[in-house]
Write a protein that holds these residues in place. Structure first.
Motif, short mmCIF file in Angstrom:
data_model
loop_
_atom_site.label_atom_id
_atom_site.label_comp_id
_atom_site.label_asym_id
_atom_site.label_seq_id
_atom_site.Cartn_x
_atom_site.Cartn_y
_atom_site.Cartn_z
N UNK A 49 28.95 49.27 53.21
CA UNK A 49 30.16 49.40 54.03
C UNK A 49 31.41 49.26 53.15
N UNK A 50 31.36 48.37 52.15
CA UNK A 50 32.47 48.23 51.21
C UNK A 50 32.70 49.54 50.45
N UNK A 51 31.62 50.13 49.99
CA UNK A 51 31.73 51.36 49.21
C UNK A 51 32.23 52.50 50.10
N UNK A 52 31.80 52.56 51.34
CA UNK A 52 32.30 53.58 52.26
C UNK A 52 33.81 53.42 52.48
N UNK A 53 34.25 52.17 52.60
CA UNK A 53 35.69 51.92 52.74
C UNK A 53 36.42 52.34 51.47
N UNK A 54 35.82 52.06 50.32
CA UNK A 54 36.42 52.46 49.05
C UNK A 54 36.56 53.98 48.97
N UNK A 55 35.54 54.70 49.42
CA UNK A 55 35.61 56.17 49.40
C UNK A 55 36.80 56.66 50.22
N UNK A 56 37.04 56.05 51.36
CA UNK A 56 38.19 56.43 52.18
C UNK A 56 39.50 56.17 51.43
N UNK A 57 39.58 55.01 50.80
CA UNK A 57 40.80 54.63 50.10
C UNK A 57 41.03 55.47 48.84
N UNK A 58 39.95 55.91 48.21
CA UNK A 58 40.09 56.73 47.00
C UNK A 58 40.74 58.08 47.29
N UNK A 59 40.74 58.48 48.53
CA UNK A 59 41.42 59.72 48.90
C UNK A 59 42.93 59.61 48.82
N UNK A 60 43.44 58.39 48.83
CA UNK A 60 44.88 58.15 48.72
C UNK A 60 45.23 57.97 47.25
N UNK A 61 45.85 58.97 46.64
CA UNK A 61 46.18 58.94 45.21
C UNK A 61 47.21 57.87 44.85
N UNK A 62 47.93 57.38 45.81
CA UNK A 62 48.95 56.37 45.54
C UNK A 62 48.33 55.00 45.25
N UNK A 63 47.10 54.80 45.67
CA UNK A 63 46.42 53.52 45.43
C UNK A 63 45.69 53.57 44.10
N UNK A 64 45.84 52.53 43.30
CA UNK A 64 45.10 52.47 42.04
C UNK A 64 43.67 52.03 42.30
N UNK A 65 42.80 52.35 41.38
CA UNK A 65 41.40 51.95 41.52
C UNK A 65 41.28 50.43 41.49
N UNK A 66 42.09 49.79 40.67
CA UNK A 66 42.09 48.33 40.63
C UNK A 66 42.55 47.76 41.96
N UNK A 67 43.59 48.34 42.53
CA UNK A 67 44.09 47.89 43.83
C UNK A 67 43.05 48.06 44.92
N UNK A 106 36.37 43.01 45.69
CA UNK A 106 35.81 42.81 44.35
C UNK A 106 36.79 42.02 43.51
N UNK A 107 36.27 41.19 42.62
CA UNK A 107 37.14 40.34 41.81
C UNK A 107 37.79 41.10 40.67
N UNK A 108 37.16 42.18 40.23
CA UNK A 108 37.75 42.98 39.15
C UNK A 108 37.23 44.42 39.22
N UNK A 109 37.86 45.27 38.43
CA UNK A 109 37.53 46.70 38.44
C UNK A 109 36.12 46.97 37.93
N UNK A 110 35.68 46.21 36.93
CA UNK A 110 34.36 46.50 36.36
C UNK A 110 33.24 46.22 37.37
N UNK A 111 33.37 45.15 38.14
CA UNK A 111 32.35 44.86 39.17
C UNK A 111 32.36 45.95 40.23
N UNK A 112 33.56 46.39 40.62
CA UNK A 112 33.68 47.47 41.60
C UNK A 112 33.06 48.76 41.07
N UNK A 113 33.39 49.12 39.84
CA UNK A 113 32.87 50.35 39.24
C UNK A 113 31.35 50.32 39.16
N UNK A 114 30.79 49.18 38.75
CA UNK A 114 29.33 49.06 38.65
C UNK A 114 28.67 49.21 40.02
N UNK A 115 29.22 48.55 41.04
CA UNK A 115 28.65 48.64 42.39
C UNK A 115 28.80 50.06 42.94
N UNK A 116 29.95 50.67 42.72
CA UNK A 116 30.20 52.02 43.22
C UNK A 116 29.22 53.00 42.57
#
Length: 141
Positions: free
Chosen positions: A90-108, A115-125
């Motif tokens: 469910x987190x990853x599905x929410x991330x997919x929705x948010x990734x469609x908005x170019x104004x949001x950074x991947x870290x944001x 996720x506590x940091x970008x690397x944990x998010x990237x690994x899970x994604x």
């Protein structure tokens, strides 16, 4: 007389075929275990509302009014995956929705979905989708 016998035999045969087919329907295995409908809805809604939070298993079990052991078994029976994996998907599905908005950074986005940091998010994604968040974002252009 032969005609009446044939009709009678045909009726008996038809009756037996209907009875056998009805019997087959009744002998399907009954699905046991799993969560009741209200439990599924309550737990799924809670996960959606708190998708960015770390949700203790005990909290979900209490929502369903089950022991943690029975909740884990029942949740997997109902949803096909363990509660933690469902929450992560469910987190990853929410991330997919948010990734469609170019104004949001991947870290944001990573921080927004818990996720506590970008690397944990990237690994899970990558583990769940097979691609990194940046590759996914490029693919949805």
């Amino acid at each position: 007389m032969h005609r009446q016998y044939a009709e009678s035999l045909g009726i008996s045969l038809t009756h037996e075929l209907v009875r056998i087919n009805d019997d087959t329907v009744l002998r399907r295995p009954v699905s046991r275990g799993g969560l009741a409908g209200w439990q599924e809805k309550r737990v799924a809604d809670y996960i959606e509302e708190h998708v960015a939070d770390d949700i203790p298993l005990l909290t979900l079990a209490e929502l369903a009014r089950l022991s943690p052991f029975h909740f884990c078994r029942s949740f997997k029976q109902s949803f096909g995956v363990p509660a933690h994996r469902f929450h992560m998907s469910r987190r990853i599905e929410r991330a997919k929705q948010l990734l469609g908005n170019r104004e949001l950074s991947i870290t944001g986005i990573a921080l927004e979905i818990g996720f506590s940091d970008t690397s944990a998010f990237t690994a899970a994604f990558r583990r769940l989708t097979g691609v990194t968040p940046s590759c996914y974002r490029k693919s949805i252009d």
